[in-house]
Design an enzyme around this catalytic site. Structure first.
Site, PDB file in Angstrom:
ATOM      1  N   SER A 110       0.610   5.895  13.440  1.00 28.46           N
ATOM      2  CA  SER A 110       1.143   7.204  13.821  1.00 28.46           C
ATOM      3  C   SER A 110       2.651   7.282  13.598  1.00 28.46           C
ATOM      4  CB  SER A 110       0.837   7.486  15.296  1.00 28.46           C
ATOM      5  OG  SER A 110       1.621   6.639  16.119  1.00 28.46           O
TER       6      SER A 110
ATOM      7  N   GLU B 150       4.835   7.899  15.717  1.00 26.65           N
ATOM      8  CA  GLU B 150       5.491   7.197  16.811  1.00 26.65           C
ATOM      9  C   GLU B 150       5.570   5.696  16.523  1.00 26.65           C
ATOM     10  OE1 GLU B 150       3.070   9.479  17.155  1.00 26.65           O
ATOM     11  OE2 GLU B 150       4.156  11.079  18.183  1.00 26.65           O
TER      12      GLU B 150
ATOM     13  N   GLU C  56       0.829  -1.208   0.000  1.00 27.19           N
ATOM     14  CA  GLU C  56       0.000   0.000   0.000  1.00 27.19           C
ATOM     15  C   GLU C  56       0.859   1.252   0.000  1.00 27.19           C
ATOM     16  OE1 GLU C  56      -2.374   2.349   3.415  1.00 27.19           O
ATOM     17  OE2 GLU C  56      -3.038   0.294   3.110  1.00 27.19           O
TER      18      GLU C  56
END
Length: 179
Positions: free
Chosen positions: A159, A161, A33
């Site tokens: 995210s 992180e 993706e």
């Protein structure tokens, strides 16, 4: 715009990759993706950047700081493209999808910020009424929508992180972060 899917009554024999291999299948899908779709996504990014550059030119401000930031955005978009082409079809680099996500998420967020800065005070003005009589449709223009939507780019799809943890643990071999 977030999604969660449940498969009730799934049979282990029908599970892609086999029972217990869901994480590796998901990581493989994310790698694909973030490879191919990142190139397609960059077509939209280029159009957005072109609009922001057009707004800068139309404003005629000549602000050298904004001018430099626009050039930087253009150069970073080219770098993202070259990185996506370089890693396309590469399965041996476990960090490539996370690097791509970090690059485009931060880039797009900075473009949203730049879009409203180029417009100046006019970017903070809304239509003065609720569009269609509902508080959920603010009637924002393209630059305002870009600014608000790009706030989520560094969160959805994993995210920043999480991407950094993946790189730290799977690429650099650093110990897992204490939870």
């Amino acid at each position: 715009e977030f999604n969660e899917v449940f498969f009730d009554g799934a049979v282990a024999a029908e599970v892609v990759g086999g029972e217990g291999d869901g994480w590796s299948v998901a990581m493989g899908l994310l790698a694909l993706e973030r490879g191919v779709s990142t190139l397609v996504q960059q077509i939209g990014f280029a159009a957005e950047l072109e609009r922001v550059v057009g707004a800068y030119v139309a404003a005629g401000s000549g602000d050298p700081v904004l001018r430099e930031r626009l050039v930087r955005q253009w150069a970073e978009l080219r770098t993202m493209r070259w990185n996506a082409l370089r890693t396309l079809g590469t399965t041996g680099d476990p960090g490539a999808p996370s690097v791509a996500k970090l690059l485009w998420g931060g880039w797009h967020r900075r473009l949203g910020e730049l879009a409203v800065e180029v417009r100046g005070a006019a970017a903070t003005a809304g239509p003065g009424h609720w569009a269609h009589g509902t508080p959920y449709e603010l009637g924002l223009d393209e630059e305002q929508r870009l600014f608000l939507f790009t706030r989520a780019d560094t969160i959805y799809g994993g995210s920043d992180e999480i991407q950094r943890n993946i790189i730290a643990e799977r690429v650099l071999g650093l110990p897992k972060e204490s939870r």
